[in-house]
Design a protein around this motif. Sequence first.
Motif, mmCIF file in Angstrom:
data_model
loop_
_atom_site.group_PDB
_atom_site.id
_atom_site.type_symbol
_atom_site.label_atom_id
_atom_site.label_comp_id
_atom_site.label_asym_id
_atom_site.label_seq_id
_atom_site.Cartn_x
_atom_site.Cartn_y
_atom_site.Cartn_z
ATOM 1 N N ASP A 174 28.756 14.706 50.133
ATOM 2 C CA ASP A 174 29.416 13.620 49.121
ATOM 3 C C ASP A 174 28.992 12.399 49.538
ATOM 4 O O ASP A 174 28.270 11.949 50.709
ATOM 5 N N SER A 185 40.425 21.655 37.991
ATOM 6 C CA SER A 185 39.468 21.745 38.885
ATOM 7 C C SER A 185 39.867 22.430 40.167
ATOM 8 O O SER A 185 38.879 23.143 40.861
ATOM 9 N N VAL A 243 29.462 23.767 38.437
ATOM 10 C CA VAL A 243 30.892 23.619 37.852
ATOM 11 C C VAL A 243 30.884 22.340 36.977
ATOM 12 O O VAL A 243 31.376 21.972 36.116
ATOM 13 N N ASP A 273 30.228 20.878 32.504
ATOM 14 C CA ASP A 273 31.192 20.210 31.453
ATOM 15 C C ASP A 273 30.695 18.678 31.275
ATOM 16 O O ASP A 273 31.051 17.815 30.055
ATOM 17 N N ILE A 278 37.887 17.477 44.333
ATOM 18 C CA ILE A 278 39.034 18.674 44.127
ATOM 19 C C ILE A 278 38.238 19.990 43.960
ATOM 20 O O ILE A 278 38.635 20.834 44.537
ATOM 21 N N VAL A 279 37.282 19.948 43.065
ATOM 22 C CA VAL A 279 36.467 21.198 43.032
ATOM 23 C C VAL A 279 35.794 21.676 44.210
ATOM 24 O O VAL A 279 35.980 22.808 44.873
ATOM 25 N N SER A 289 25.423 12.769 51.120
ATOM 26 C CA SER A 289 24.647 13.221 49.933
ATOM 27 C C SER A 289 23.574 11.783 49.710
ATOM 28 O O SER A 289 23.841 10.989 49.498
ATOM 29 N N ILE A 325 35.330 27.505 32.860
ATOM 30 C CA ILE A 325 35.472 28.564 33.805
ATOM 31 C C ILE A 325 37.140 28.750 33.950
ATOM 32 O O ILE A 325 37.534 30.112 33.808
#
Length: 363
Positions: free
Chosen positions: A197, A133, A266, A269, A177-178, A219, A301
Amino acid sequence: MKIGIPAEIKNNEKRVAITPGGAANLLRAGHEIIIETEAGAGSGFSDENYLEAGASIVKTAEEAWSCEMVMKVKEPLEEEFRFFREDLILFTYLHLAAELKLTKALRDSKVTALAYETLTLKDGSLPLLTPMSEVAGRMSVQIGAQFLEGSKGGKGVMLGGVPGVPPAAVTIVGGGIVGTNAAKMALGLGARVNILDISSKRLRELDDQFNGQVTTIMSNPHNLYEAVKTSDLLIGAVLIPGARAPKLVKESMVQDMNKGSVIVDVAIDQGGSIETIDRITTHDAPNYTKYGVVHYAVANIPGSVSRTSTLALTNNTAPYAQAIASLGLEEAINKHPELTSAINTMNGSIAHPAVAAAHDMTY
Ligand code: NAD
């Protein structure tokens, strides 16, 4: 224990599940390491490097897959399902919530399948997902910057702007983390950064960590729409561990983005967080344009910066592999209870609640 390392076969996947140094450690602990020829080539490790470490090189995937434990990087593809068997321990990324066929194949062939990405420590952190990540988060901004160039289909905007020209707006959905690593890169390049978030605690931490240099936003659909429509680069970085990603960014939001903006999802997945991304793309054909917006949805990625990624991944996976090989799975779980959360299928059953829920299966 005999540990097999097949070469990765996913499009442009150049990582490998073990380094020569990692192999040497396992060999010192009394294990046998069987590596498919050229498995490390994409990460800069030759067969000779592994042979010098004491590992054996085999010519076929079949030989590597016949070992008691198989370590990989990416989830097995359909042509690898034939290697599944009851006494196999498979230790790799699986992302089963987005992979119904693979889930059924592992369950039905009674493989003991441990997923790197669901291994969870007491504090809720994901130590085997984190290193990738970190890589994917940092890469997402590099990738976004590239696709914002006019020659790549973007609107011809530079993330940092220049004196007299304002910087680009980067919106990151998911501040884990990403998201944090994407924010570091985007700030470093001089962009204006929004992070959304659903966790107030996380938003507070981000505000502290970045000393107010990023705009943190709760969010919800309204706030998301407001941020998305004015973004030059949108990065999808949400995660509900083990589950399919929620489709937070709706088609109507993408329609209202400016032409030539870029989305890097991202979270693809885990099924993806953007409604207009309905397929995984590959490193060979990484992007497509919809409603004038460039969409990028590569699920591996880190595979494109394979040397960095292999080193970062194996630093973290090797100690668990060594515990399983030296102690057996049961004893290894006693010593590292977090290994239980990595088990996704076992004895013909689904062993992870989020994976079961994603496919409406019994757990
Ligand atoms: P993480 O758990 O560290 O962070 C996820 C964040 O999403 C959390 O802070 C959580 O609060 C937030 N979140 C959850 N629901 C949300 C919502 N409705 N709105 C906004 N935020 C929400 O996870 P991570 O390690 O950052 O991983 C993020 C995603 O990236 C995962 O799907 C992971 O599998 C994926 N990933 C993809 C690649 C790739 O190559 N494509 C590589 C690495 C990781």
